[in-house]
Design a protein around this motif. Sequence first.
Motif, PDB file in Angstrom:
ATOM      1  N   ALA A  82       0.835  -1.206   0.000  1.00 49.15           N
ATOM      2  CA  ALA A  82       0.000   0.000   0.000  1.00 49.15           C
ATOM      3  C   ALA A  82       0.864   1.248   0.000  1.00 49.15           C
ATOM      4  CB  ALA A  82      -0.929  -0.009   1.216  1.00 49.15           C
ATOM      5  N   HIS A  83       1.961   1.209   0.750  1.00 47.21           N
ATOM      6  CA  HIS A  83       2.840   2.370   0.810  1.00 47.21           C
ATOM      7  C   HIS A  83       3.509   2.614  -0.537  1.00 47.21           C
ATOM      8  CE1 HIS A  83       4.432   5.171   3.851  1.00 47.21           C
ATOM      9  NE2 HIS A  83       5.421   5.327   2.980  1.00 47.21           N
ATOM     10  N   TYR A  84       3.882   1.549  -1.215  1.00 45.31           N
ATOM     11  CA  TYR A  84       4.486   1.703  -2.539  1.00 45.31           C
ATOM     12  C   TYR A  84       3.491   2.357  -3.506  1.00 45.31           C
ATOM     13  CZ  TYR A  84       6.751   0.647  -6.964  1.00 45.31           C
ATOM     14  OH  TYR A  84       7.330   0.762  -8.205  1.00 45.31           O
ATOM     15  N   LEU A  85       2.233   1.921  -3.490  1.00 42.28           N
ATOM     16  CA  LEU A  85       1.220   2.541  -4.350  1.00 42.28           C
ATOM     17  C   LEU A  85       1.019   4.006  -3.974  1.00 42.28           C
ATOM     18  CD1 LEU A  85      -1.550  -0.213  -4.675  1.00 42.28           C
ATOM     19  CD2 LEU A  85       0.505   0.135  -6.067  1.00 42.28           C
ATOM     20  N   HIS A  86       1.039   4.283  -2.684  1.00 44.05           N
ATOM     21  CA  HIS A  86       0.935   5.654  -2.179  1.00 44.05           C
ATOM     22  C   HIS A  86       2.057   6.517  -2.766  1.00 44.05           C
ATOM     23  CE1 HIS A  86       0.005   8.585   1.098  1.00 44.05           C
ATOM     24  NE2 HIS A  86       1.306   8.778   1.137  1.00 44.05           N
ATOM     25  N   MET A  87       3.263   5.995  -2.782  1.00 43.38           N
ATOM     26  CA  MET A  87       4.404   6.713  -3.325  1.00 43.38           C
ATOM     27  C   MET A  87       4.253   6.950  -4.822  1.00 43.38           C
ATOM     28  SD  MET A  87       7.534   4.735  -1.355  1.00 43.38           S
ATOM     29  CE  MET A  87       8.723   5.358  -2.535  1.00 43.38           C
ATOM     30  N   VAL A  88       3.912   5.909  -5.556  1.00 40.56           N
ATOM     31  CA  VAL A  88       3.814   6.014  -7.012  1.00 40.56           C
ATOM     32  C   VAL A  88       2.766   7.051  -7.407  1.00 40.56           C
ATOM     33  CG1 VAL A  88       3.043   4.768  -9.074  1.00 40.56           C
ATOM     34  CG2 VAL A  88       4.704   3.713  -7.527  1.00 40.56           C
ATOM     35  N   ASP A  89       1.604   6.985  -6.763  1.00 47.33           N
ATOM     36  CA  ASP A  89       0.526   7.910  -7.120  1.00 47.33           C
ATOM     37  C   ASP A  89       0.913   9.355  -6.811  1.00 47.33           C
ATOM     38  OD1 ASP A  89      -1.889   8.579  -8.173  1.00 47.33           O
ATOM     39  OD2 ASP A  89      -3.098   7.706  -6.585  1.00 47.33           O
ATOM     40  N   THR A  90       1.512   9.575  -5.645  1.00 49.88           N
ATOM     41  CA  THR A  90       1.889  10.929  -5.243  1.00 49.88           C
ATOM     42  C   THR A  90       3.010  11.476  -6.120  1.00 49.88           C
ATOM     43  OG1 THR A  90       1.297  10.342  -2.963  1.00 49.88           O
ATOM     44  CG2 THR A  90       2.550  12.364  -3.278  1.00 49.88           C
ATOM     45  N   LEU A  91       3.986  10.642  -6.428  1.00 45.77           N
ATOM     46  CA  LEU A  91       5.084  11.090  -7.282  1.00 45.77           C
ATOM     47  C   LEU A  91       4.598  11.400  -8.695  1.00 45.77           C
ATOM     48  CD1 LEU A  91       7.911   8.640  -6.140  1.00 45.77           C
ATOM     49  CD2 LEU A  91       7.952  11.142  -5.941  1.00 45.77           C
ATOM     50  N   GLU A  92       3.669  10.595  -9.216  1.00 44.39           N
ATOM     51  CA  GLU A  92       3.159  10.895 -10.553  1.00 44.39           C
ATOM     52  C   GLU A  92       2.405  12.229 -10.560  1.00 44.39           C
ATOM     53  OE1 GLU A  92       0.689   8.904 -14.255  1.00 44.39           O
ATOM     54  OE2 GLU A  92      -0.088   8.713 -12.229  1.00 44.39           O
ATOM     55  N   THR A  93       1.645  12.476  -9.484  1.00 42.73           N
ATOM     56  CA  THR A  93       0.934  13.754  -9.382  1.00 42.73           C
ATOM     57  C   THR A  93       1.916  14.916  -9.362  1.00 42.73           C
ATOM     58  OG1 THR A  93      -0.848  12.684  -8.145  1.00 42.73           O
ATOM     59  CG2 THR A  93      -0.719  15.078  -8.023  1.00 42.73           C
ATOM     60  N   ALA A  94       2.961  14.813  -8.559  1.00 37.30           N
ATOM     61  CA  ALA A  94       3.955  15.886  -8.472  1.00 37.30           C
ATOM     62  C   ALA A  94       4.616  16.118  -9.826  1.00 37.30           C
ATOM     63  CB  ALA A  94       5.001  15.542  -7.417  1.00 37.30           C
ATOM     64  N   GLN A  95       4.955  15.033 -10.509  1.00 36.41           N
ATOM     65  CA  GLN A  95       5.604  15.173 -11.808  1.00 36.41           C
ATOM     66  C   GLN A  95       4.656  15.775 -12.841  1.00 36.41           C
ATOM     67  OE1 GLN A  95       6.816  11.525 -13.921  1.00 36.41           O
ATOM     68  NE2 GLN A  95       8.790  12.510 -14.289  1.00 36.41           N
ATOM     69  N   ALA A  96       3.393  15.331 -12.846  1.00 41.56           N
ATOM     70  CA  ALA A  96       2.421  15.847 -13.805  1.00 41.56           C
ATOM     71  C   ALA A  96       2.159  17.331 -13.591  1.00 41.56           C
ATOM     72  CB  ALA A  96       1.121  15.058 -13.697  1.00 41.56           C
ATOM     73  N   CYS A  97       2.248  17.773 -12.346  1.00 41.68           N
ATOM     74  CA  CYS A  97       2.036  19.193 -12.037  1.00 41.68           C
ATOM     75  C   CYS A  97       3.284  20.031 -12.258  1.00 41.68           C
ATOM     76  CB  CYS A  97       1.561  19.344 -10.587  1.00 41.68           C
ATOM     77  SG  CYS A  97      -0.090  18.689 -10.286  1.00 41.68           S
ATOM     78  N   GLY A  98       4.381  19.384 -12.652  1.00 39.43           N
ATOM     79  CA  GLY A  98       5.618  20.118 -12.891  1.00 39.43           C
ATOM     80  C   GLY A  98       6.300  20.600 -11.630  1.00 39.43           C
ATOM     81  N   LEU A  99       6.041  19.907 -10.521  1.00 33.13           N
ATOM     82  CA  LEU A  99       6.617  20.331  -9.249  1.00 33.13           C
ATOM     83  C   LEU A  99       8.127  20.091  -9.230  1.00 33.13           C
ATOM     84  CD1 LEU A  99       6.169  21.338  -6.339  1.00 33.13           C
ATOM     85  CD2 LEU A  99       5.853  18.954  -5.664  1.00 33.13           C
ATOM     86  N   SER A 100       8.859  21.116  -8.900  1.00 34.18           N
ATOM     87  CA  SER A 100      10.302  20.985  -8.727  1.00 34.18           C
ATOM     88  C   SER A 100      10.724  21.785  -7.505  1.00 34.18           C
ATOM     89  CB  SER A 100      11.053  21.483  -9.969  1.00 34.18           C
ATOM     90  OG  SER A 100      10.821  22.861 -10.186  1.00 34.18           O
ATOM     91  N   LEU A 101      11.844  21.409  -6.916  1.00 29.73           N
ATOM     92  CA  LEU A 101      12.376  22.094  -5.748  1.00 29.73           C
ATOM     93  C   LEU A 101      13.784  22.555  -6.069  1.00 29.73           C
ATOM     94  CD1 LEU A 101      11.285  19.518  -2.987  1.00 29.73           C
ATOM     95  CD2 LEU A 101      10.077  21.598  -3.686  1.00 29.73           C
ATOM     96  N   ALA A 102      13.984  23.862  -6.029  1.00 29.06           N
ATOM     97  CA  ALA A 102      15.303  24.445  -6.280  1.00 29.06           C
ATOM     98  C   ALA A 102      15.640  25.370  -5.118  1.00 29.06           C
ATOM     99  CB  ALA A 102      15.307  25.198  -7.596  1.00 29.06           C
ATOM    100  N   PRO A 103      15.983  24.799  -3.961  1.00 27.47           N
ATOM    101  CA  PRO A 103      16.195  25.617  -2.756  1.00 27.47           C
ATOM    102  C   PRO A 103      17.405  26.525  -2.885  1.00 27.47           C
ATOM    103  CG  PRO A 103      16.911  23.362  -2.383  1.00 27.47           C
ATOM    104  CD  PRO A 103      16.236  23.373  -3.712  1.00 27.47           C
ATOM    105  N   ALA A 104      17.336  27.625  -2.139  1.00 26.32           N
ATOM    106  CA  ALA A 104      18.453  28.577  -2.145  1.00 26.32           C
ATOM    107  C   ALA A 104      19.682  28.005  -1.448  1.00 26.32           C
ATOM    108  CB  ALA A 104      18.023  29.881  -1.473  1.00 26.32           C
ATOM    109  N   HIS A 105      19.444  27.176  -0.443  1.00 27.46           N
ATOM    110  CA  HIS A 105      20.566  26.603   0.312  1.00 27.46           C
ATOM    111  C   HIS A 105      20.963  25.270  -0.316  1.00 27.46           C
ATOM    112  CE1 HIS A 105      23.004  25.056   3.602  1.00 27.46           C
ATOM    113  NE2 HIS A 105      22.965  26.269   4.134  1.00 27.46           N
ATOM    114  N   PRO A 106      22.221  25.059  -0.597  1.00 23.37           N
ATOM    115  CA  PRO A 106      22.647  23.837  -1.304  1.00 23.37           C
ATOM    116  C   PRO A 106      22.434  22.557  -0.511  1.00 23.37           C
ATOM    117  CG  PRO A 106      24.549  25.100  -0.543  1.00 23.37           C
ATOM    118  CD  PRO A 106      23.353  25.970  -0.334  1.00 23.37           C
ATOM    119  N   ASP A 107      22.298  22.646   0.811  1.00 22.17           N
ATOM    120  CA  ASP A 107      22.129  21.436   1.615  1.00 22.17           C
ATOM    121  C   ASP A 107      20.669  21.001   1.756  1.00 22.17           C
ATOM    122  OD1 ASP A 107      24.843  21.193   2.030  1.00 22.17           O
ATOM    123  OD2 ASP A 107      24.818  22.403   3.854  1.00 22.17           O
TER     124      ASP A 107
END
Length: 356
Positions: free
Chosen positions: A260-285
Amino acid sequence: MKTFHCDACGQQVFFENVRCEACGHALGYVPERAEVMAFEADPDGHWLAVRGAGPRHYKPCRNYAVENVCNWMLPADDPQALCPSCQLTRVIPALGQEDNRQRWFRIERAKRRLYYTLALLGLPLDSRQTDPHQGLAFEFREQIEGGPVVHTGHSDGVITLNIAEADDAYRERMRTELGEPYRTLLGHLRHESGHYYFMRLMREGPLLKACRQCFGDDREDYAAALRRHYQNGPPAHWEQTHVSAYATMHPYEDWAESWAHYLHMVDTLETAQACGLSLAPAHPDQPSLAADGEAVAHAGFNDLIGRWFPLTYVLNSLNRSLGQPDGYPFTLATPVIGKLRFIHQVIHRQKMPSPD
């Protein structure tokens, strides 16, 4: 889940929509194309797809046209009256009872989301009609006073859900009593599908020995494990080895919770990718995330887990900024990641042709 747009006017629409609020066209999900499409009626009473190549004449699932609990479409010449998702349901609650139609609607809505993800991963979705021995079936049952107890669970390809789980107040009360971080309809269905696919993919299969090394021996007495779990609770420091407290009860439950957790991950990651979500933080760490990786359904496990940690970091940070509990209240210790990796390998192996 990917994003959808009305192919008549381009307005963003959602998986469950039946009408485009911008242009007024009827909408329906076409499973073989994995798209929400716009339709208009033709003189013969069929639904005519407004855009797109290939067949353009469709009909709504009977549960769309008559019951208003579905929004899926079938080709006009399909002999079936029900869509592939609704064909899997063989018992529904008594609709004469107050609120049962709304409960049925909520459960079917969650089941269609489960179906979408299972189809995305290429998993077998045969119904009991097409495969009486291994096909999948759902029974949505109501607890009747004085009647047999309705337990949510899986048995020999049949997933049963107590329809009380469709009531938010009941579900939240049970979540609190059992100390669960999440308790959702979709989560229930994902978990029980894990039991079903253990039966389909692992029983006496070539990976069964490796599965037992990863999750434990599924031949352990289940009834005794159940009693022990509810009498004593989970072992100390269970977070170091399992994805949830319930997963510690028995290897079957460890597999199902991890699935169930794996399906949870796949669905959420596909949503983030489809929405063009990216993270480019100011701090390198700080964790970063690119939006242009390989499609989630085909990505390797290292890629998936590498995207997962930044996504859940920002999700929890946003929730805390709103004064809300963590949106992702889980800790994935190294053994848990190993179990998720194993499930990923099983799913991707079963999509490949068998060696000669």
